[in-house]
Design an enzyme around this catalytic site. Sequence first.
Site, PDB file in Angstrom:
ATOM      1  N   HIS A 198      34.749  79.292  11.687  1.00  0.00           N
ATOM      2  CA  HIS A 198      35.692  80.142  10.958  1.00  0.00           C
ATOM      3  C   HIS A 198      35.745  81.570  11.473  1.00  0.00           C
ATOM      4  CE1 HIS A 198      35.902  76.649   8.358  1.00  0.00           C
ATOM      5  NE2 HIS A 198      37.141  77.055   8.236  1.00  0.00           N
ATOM      6  N   ARG A 305      44.384  79.416   3.152  1.00  0.00           N
ATOM      7  CA  ARG A 305      42.966  79.067   2.935  1.00  0.00           C
ATOM      8  C   ARG A 305      42.455  79.870   1.735  1.00  0.00           C
ATOM      9  NH1 ARG A 305      42.846  78.889   8.904  1.00  0.00           N
ATOM     10  NH2 ARG A 305      41.841  76.962   9.563  1.00  0.00           N
ATOM     11  N   ARG A 341      46.308  75.600  -0.001  1.00  0.00           N
ATOM     12  CA  ARG A 341      45.225  74.639   0.133  1.00  0.00           C
ATOM     13  C   ARG A 341      44.187  74.948  -0.942  1.00  0.00           C
ATOM     14  NH1 ARG A 341      41.501  73.783   4.951  1.00  0.00           N
ATOM     15  NH2 ARG A 341      40.665  75.825   4.453  1.00  0.00           N
ATOM     16  N   GLU A 440      41.640  65.088   7.800  1.00  0.00           N
ATOM     17  CA  GLU A 440      40.619  65.751   8.622  1.00  0.00           C
ATOM     18  C   GLU A 440      39.290  65.001   8.614  1.00  0.00           C
ATOM     19  OE1 GLU A 440      40.059  69.763   7.215  1.00  0.00           O
ATOM     20  OE2 GLU A 440      40.050  69.181   5.111  1.00  0.00           O
ATOM     21  N   ASN A 463      40.735  70.821  13.276  1.00  0.00           N
ATOM     22  CA  ASN A 463      39.411  71.444  13.454  1.00  0.00           C
ATOM     23  C   ASN A 463      38.322  70.519  12.931  1.00  0.00           C
ATOM     24  OD1 ASN A 463      40.971  73.589  14.154  1.00  0.00           O
ATOM     25  ND2 ASN A 463      40.733  74.670  12.225  1.00  0.00           N
ATOM     26  N   ASP A 464      38.543  70.000  11.731  1.00  0.00           N
ATOM     27  CA  ASP A 464      37.545  69.105  11.160  1.00  0.00           C
ATOM     28  C   ASP A 464      37.698  67.685  11.676  1.00  0.00           C
ATOM     29  OD1 ASP A 464      35.750  70.543   9.473  1.00  0.00           O
ATOM     30  OD2 ASP A 464      37.474  71.044   8.242  1.00  0.00           O
ATOM     31  N   ARG A 474      31.356  71.675  14.565  1.00  0.00           N
ATOM     32  CA  ARG A 474      32.294  72.686  15.053  1.00  0.00           C
ATOM     33  C   ARG A 474      31.664  74.067  15.160  1.00  0.00           C
ATOM     34  NH1 ARG A 474      36.724  73.055  10.137  1.00  0.00           N
ATOM     35  NH2 ARG A 474      37.236  75.142  10.822  1.00  0.00           N
ATOM     36  N   CYS A 511      47.819  71.879  10.985  1.00  0.00           N
ATOM     37  CA  CYS A 511      47.468  73.274  10.709  1.00  0.00           C
ATOM     38  C   CYS A 511      46.149  73.695  11.330  1.00  0.00           C
ATOM     39  CB  CYS A 511      47.464  73.536   9.208  1.00  0.00           C
ATOM     40  SG  CYS A 511      46.292  72.506   8.308  1.00  0.00           S
TER      41      CYS A 511
HETATM   42  C1  PEP Z   1      41.082  72.119   9.821  1.00  0.00           C
HETATM   43  O1  PEP Z   1      40.007  71.571   9.546  1.00  0.00           O
HETATM   44  O2  PEP Z   1      41.730  71.860  10.853  1.00  0.00           O
HETATM   45  C2  PEP Z   1      41.650  73.156   8.941  1.00  0.00           C
HETATM   46  C3  PEP Z   1      42.842  73.627   9.157  1.00  0.00           C
HETATM   47  O3  PEP Z   1      40.890  73.628   7.924  1.00  0.00           O
HETATM   48  P1  PEP Z   1      39.617  74.589   8.095  1.00  0.00           P
HETATM   49  O4  PEP Z   1      39.634  75.123   9.500  1.00  0.00           O
HETATM   50  O5  PEP Z   1      39.751  75.682   7.083  1.00  0.00           O
HETATM   51  O6  PEP Z   1      38.468  73.673   7.817  1.00  0.00           O
HETATM   52 MG    MG Z   2      39.223  71.694   7.599  1.00  0.00          MG
END
Ligand code: PEP
Ligand code: MG
Length: 601
Positions: A198, A305, A341, A440, A463-464, A474, A511
Amino acid sequence: MKSRREKRRVLRGLAASPGQVIGPAYLHVSRETQVPSQRVAPDEIAAEIRRFRDSLRKAREEIRELRERLEQGSDDPGDQILAAHLMILQDRELIREITAAIKAERMNAADVVRRTFLAKTHYIESLPSEVFRGRAADIRDVQRRLLVHLLEEKHASLAQVPEGSIVVARELVPSETVSLGPGRLAGVVTEQGTLTSHVTILARSRGVPAVIGVDDALADISHGETILVDGDHGVVIVAPNDDDIGHQRESIERVRRIGALVAGREQEAGATQDGHPVPVRANIERPEDGATALQAGAEGVGLFRTEFLFLDGGGLPGEERQWEAYRQVAEVFAAAPVTIRTLDLGGDKHASLMGIAREENPFLGLRGIRFCLEQPDLFLPQVRAILRAASGGNLRMLLPMVGSVAQLRATRELVARATRELRAEGHTLPAQVPVGVMIEVPAAVLMSDALAREADFFSIGSNDLIQYSLAVDRGNARIARLYDALDPAILRAIEMTVRHAHAAGIRVGSCGEMSGELPGMLLLVGLGIDELSVAPVLVARTKAILGGIDFATLQRLARRCLEAVGADEVAQVLTEGLAHHRQFHFEQLDGRLRGHWDPDD
Ligand code: PEP
Ligand code: MG
């Protein structure tokens, strides 16, 4: 011989957030390691003990307030954790031990607290019982709470870092990163983290250059030393020379030139060259980002977020504060969709103020919708705030970390309950607020046909999805090379999700960071994604990139990539397939294919 301070050194890490910047290093060390050890004069001992007792009182008050705000019954796990913390703070034996040590050793209270708690944690962690070992996390939490009060005046938080500084840290947690801003922090260098932790996401969305995963950065860089952060190439130059400074100027000039190239495209609708529409929306973290995103050309918000409202240090936001935040963004965008979200705490987004117990594997723990469904006292006010803010008709609700149809159903029940209650209280609500599911977690991909029949839309959280599908943390810099959006396993997961969504007649957005990256976004569109959501600074560039290539070309490429057996093969298909598109430039960086867009190159 030149001293170490004057000698040019080059450190390497991951290119996390683009741009180059030069400035003084600000070494940020976490509170736990920053605790000073100081002798206390005999006539100051009484005052030191008073400071310790004050910190106890403040910590207890905080916990009592939290318990009241949570309004939880005694069987609630969050409440039980806080009750346990309160018991530690009231432990007479412990208080006597610390007070006696301050007197006998004539050391400052913070140091004695740190050492006493550390000894207790070590002892508990050495016990064979799992149950006891779990208590160590509580002790660490309470210790942190006391130290926050004991060190209050002496330690600058990131919010007080001098403007223009480059923060160098072992790692930054999201609650610390919230204060990142181009005016305040000029750059970020961390020893830990990856391209989708993050801190990276926030640095990118604030336009702050960052290099992460730099081994021993804290040892190699001195406080105040001039450093150059090259977020394009993952390099940090300590004590840069004139040539380095010249290159940095060229890079700034290049950024300015690309900015000028995309200027004016903000207000275009996102679409490929042959007119296939792909709306480009924005990812935001704070309500005030809404106006910035609109100005940047965002066609709505694809991801708000909301957990950052909970991590900004202002205490738990109740229904009213949340309603105000969501309403503000909904109004800015008028008709364009704004996707809120719901709370995604857990993983690397802890909120110690909520008394979440430390977990061995937080990314596999009580995170996202799992946490919310266990904490209706926290979740219901958020759902109510979203429903109330939706009266303009453009809000959508997006659920993170969904892994089963049951979780979607349970949330829908909560939404129905909130709707009934709000209507009974006289609120006017729209007929329906769309409820979407983030894809995700691999289970969500595998169940995407069933989920698509009950969800109003999907949003792929790459991302997840990458972290969980490839089993690559990650946030772990040591395995960052394995974290690759171009892995065919990821492309197949996306293809399956899109196919199931379209068969059920719902739209799929994306996203995660992949949506704003090259070549990631090209593959997403080729695989049939209906909309992209990216950091506001990337909106105009993303539209310009899409506007320069045909949908059919992207579909063809995506189909070929689905047949590849590894990320290297995908990279090859893309570089060869796009070779005659002069605006795309690809290179291998940190073991992965990275692309940049420059039609003038
Ligand atoms: C993701 O996981 O791709 C996402 C957009 O959410 P975050 O990065 O906040 O986990
Ligand atoms: Mg995520």
